[in-house]
Design an enzyme around this catalytic site. Structure first.
Site, PDB file in Angstrom:
ATOM      1  N   MET A   1      37.894  25.484 -45.315  1.00  0.00           N
ATOM      2  CA  MET A   1      37.558  24.919 -46.624  1.00  0.00           C
ATOM      3  C   MET A   1      38.751  24.178 -47.246  1.00  0.00           C
ATOM      4  O   MET A   1      38.608  23.086 -47.797  1.00  0.00           O
ATOM      5  CB  MET A   1      37.081  26.021 -47.572  1.00  0.00           C
ATOM      6  CG  MET A   1      36.673  25.495 -48.932  1.00  0.00           C
ATOM      7  SD  MET A   1      36.264  26.806 -50.089  1.00  0.00           S
ATOM      8  CE  MET A   1      34.680  27.319 -49.475  1.00  0.00           C
TER       9      MET A   1
ATOM     10  N   ARG B   1      11.774  -0.044 -45.815  1.00  0.00           N
ATOM     11  CA  ARG B   1      12.290   0.831 -46.852  1.00  0.00           C
ATOM     12  C   ARG B   1      11.738   0.284 -48.168  1.00  0.00           C
ATOM     13  O   ARG B   1      10.671   0.673 -48.590  1.00  0.00           O
ATOM     14  CB  ARG B   1      13.822   0.838 -46.776  1.00  0.00           C
ATOM     15  CG  ARG B   1      14.446   2.150 -47.113  1.00  0.00           C
ATOM     16  CD  ARG B   1      15.924   2.187 -46.775  1.00  0.00           C
ATOM     17  NE  ARG B   1      16.696   1.058 -47.309  1.00  0.00           N
ATOM     18  CZ  ARG B   1      18.005   0.962 -47.269  1.00  0.00           C
ATOM     19  NH1 ARG B   1      18.720   1.925 -46.713  1.00  0.00           N
ATOM     20  NH2 ARG B   1      18.634  -0.071 -47.770  1.00  0.00           N
TER      21      ARG B   1
ATOM     22  N   TYR C   1      39.212  29.904 -37.754  1.00  0.00           N
ATOM     23  CA  TYR C   1      37.923  30.592 -37.686  1.00  0.00           C
ATOM     24  C   TYR C   1      37.242  30.338 -36.343  1.00  0.00           C
ATOM     25  O   TYR C   1      37.242  29.212 -35.830  1.00  0.00           O
ATOM     26  CB  TYR C   1      37.002  30.080 -38.790  1.00  0.00           C
ATOM     27  CG  TYR C   1      37.380  30.567 -40.170  1.00  0.00           C
ATOM     28  CD1 TYR C   1      37.365  31.925 -40.487  1.00  0.00           C
ATOM     29  CD2 TYR C   1      37.741  29.665 -41.153  1.00  0.00           C
ATOM     30  CE1 TYR C   1      37.702  32.360 -41.754  1.00  0.00           C
ATOM     31  CE2 TYR C   1      38.078  30.089 -42.426  1.00  0.00           C
ATOM     32  CZ  TYR C   1      38.055  31.452 -42.729  1.00  0.00           C
ATOM     33  OH  TYR C   1      38.391  31.880 -43.971  1.00  0.00           O
TER      34      TYR C   1
ATOM     35  N   LYS D   1      28.044   0.235 -55.224  1.00  0.00           N
ATOM     36  CA  LYS D   1      27.197   1.413 -55.451  1.00  0.00           C
ATOM     37  C   LYS D   1      27.959   2.673 -55.038  1.00  0.00           C
ATOM     38  O   LYS D   1      28.995   2.596 -54.364  1.00  0.00           O
ATOM     39  CB  LYS D   1      25.905   1.274 -54.656  1.00  0.00           C
ATOM     40  CG  LYS D   1      26.099   1.223 -53.142  1.00  0.00           C
ATOM     41  CD  LYS D   1      24.813   0.836 -52.437  1.00  0.00           C
ATOM     42  CE  LYS D   1      25.023   0.759 -50.939  1.00  0.00           C
ATOM     43  NZ  LYS D   1      23.846   0.194 -50.247  1.00  0.00           N
TER      44      LYS D   1
END
Ligand SMILES: *Cc1c(COP(=O)(O)O)cnc(C)c1O
Length: 366
Positions: free
Chosen positions: A304, A130, A256, A35
């Site tokens: 990033m 679930r 940062y 999956k």
């Protein structure tokens, strides 16, 4: 030249890890759980290493179609079953086995027109809360399915909440056993953690085990045990290169928020990997990396597109040096993805699945 970052998928490791599942549950058949695009590895890329499995388990119908397009003729199990009635047409056409976890899915089957009866896995909610029928409703669901001409074979399934932890699975196994004792059909109970930790306990490894995370080389119960303990090999390596170096004087800060301050003179490398590549921004200073195959650590906040690593003890390293964020370095050393996930306060599953689409992925050659 493309940006120097790449993820490599190791078919040999996938095959090795699958063999470990067989070794742990020698009497069971093994579902390779693929999956979420094979936990981020890519179904097509993972297929070569996992094709020795007895079947593939997943939940997205489009992913099932991709497996059939690879010419996989063996079993495919939809772990959440159908999402709407017309999904049953695809199950008939592609010969998909599917989980039945709620009464609506039985209604849909009863109304489905098919020449080929389906194999279903009836799921019990034995405590996970679930998906699945509660134990007292399980027999009724089984009897309804058994009466349908659309259904050929009914297997029995449940899922554990604590196979990786101290609570364990005994309470759920007891519930499952009590409610299914006299029902025929094959069983499927164990995920990776249950396969590795509990397969010797009665009934747990019957008849199909569902090997997900262990197939990809992460220890399901890290940090209690690591991948080395379970003899698992990393199936994904994330590697990038150093773009530049900086020399810091005492008092200089990095990145940062200036979250890191140098206490002494040090040298850092700026690496072409950031959170937009799927590397977790939550990894603090000190998160392990491999520089040219040797351990070092990150410094400062992850940006990033970049992060910084300590090169103070590595005067030989510089622009172009290989930095392995997790997995196998080209020199062979391994940095377990579980260590990086732990530093980020998460689990390896999330890191693998979050590998960003902008990262080029290739099959490793051997
Ligand atoms: C994802 C999943 C698995 C595989 O779990 P791992 O912990 O990755 O081995 C097994 N069974 C079901 C129902 C799942 O959804």
């Amino acid at each position: 030249m493309p940006r120097p970052i790449q993820a490599l998928i190791h078919a040999d490791a996938l095959a090795h890890n699958l063999a470990r599942a067989r070794q742990a549950a020698p009497d069971a058949r093994v579902w390779a759980v693929v999956k979420a695009n094979a936990y981020g590895h890519g179904i097509e890329r993972a297929f070569g290493g996992l094709r020795g499995a007895d079947g593939f388990a997943l939940l997205d119908l489009a992913e099932a179609e991709r497996l059939r397009a690879l010419d996989w003729r063996g079993p495919i199990l939809l772990l959440e079953g159908c999402f709407e009635p017309r999904d049953l047409e695809l199950c008939s056409r592609l010969d998909l086995w599917h989980v039945v976890h709620c009464p609506e899915q039985i209604d849909w089957l009863a109304a489905h027109k098919t020449l080929r009866p389906h194999r279903v896995f009836l799921k019990m909610n034995s405590g996970m809360n679930r998906l699945g029928f509660r134990p007292d409703a399980f027999r009724g669901a089984w009897a309804r399915l058994d009466a349908l001409p659309q259904v050929d074979e009914i297997s029995l399934m449940t899922h554990f909440s604590d196979a990786d932890g101290p609570r364990g699975i005994a309470h759920q196994v007891a519930v499952f056993e009590a409610a299914t004792r006299d029902l025929p059909g094959e069983r499927s109970l164990a995920n990776s953690a249950a396969t590795l930790r509990h397969a010797a306990e009665a009934g747990v490894a019957a008849d199909w085990v569902r090997a997900g995370i262990m197939s990809y080389g992460s220890a399901p119960d890290f940090p209690a045990h690591d991948a080395g303990h379970w003899c698992l090999q990393p199936a994904m390596s994330l590697r990038a290169r150093v773009l530049a170096t900086q020399t810091l004087a005492p008092g200089d800060t990095v990145g940062y928020g200036s979250s890191f301050t140098a206490e002494a003179t040090m040298r850092i490398g700026i690496v072409a990997c950031g959170y937009a590549d799927g590397y977790p921004r939550h990894c603090p200073t000190g998160t392990p990396v491999l520089v040219d195959g040797m351990r070092s650590a990150t410094v400062g906040r992850v940006s990033m597109d970049m992060l910084a690593v300590d090169l103070t003890a590595r005067p030989d390293a510089g622009p172009g040096s290989e930095v392995t964020l997790w997995g196998r370095a080209s020199a062979g050393a391994v940095l377990p993805i579980d260590e990086v996930a732990q530093a980020a306060g998460t689990i390896a599953y999330e890191l693998m699945c979050a590998l960003a689409p902008r990262v080029p992925v290739a099959l490793a050659d051997g």
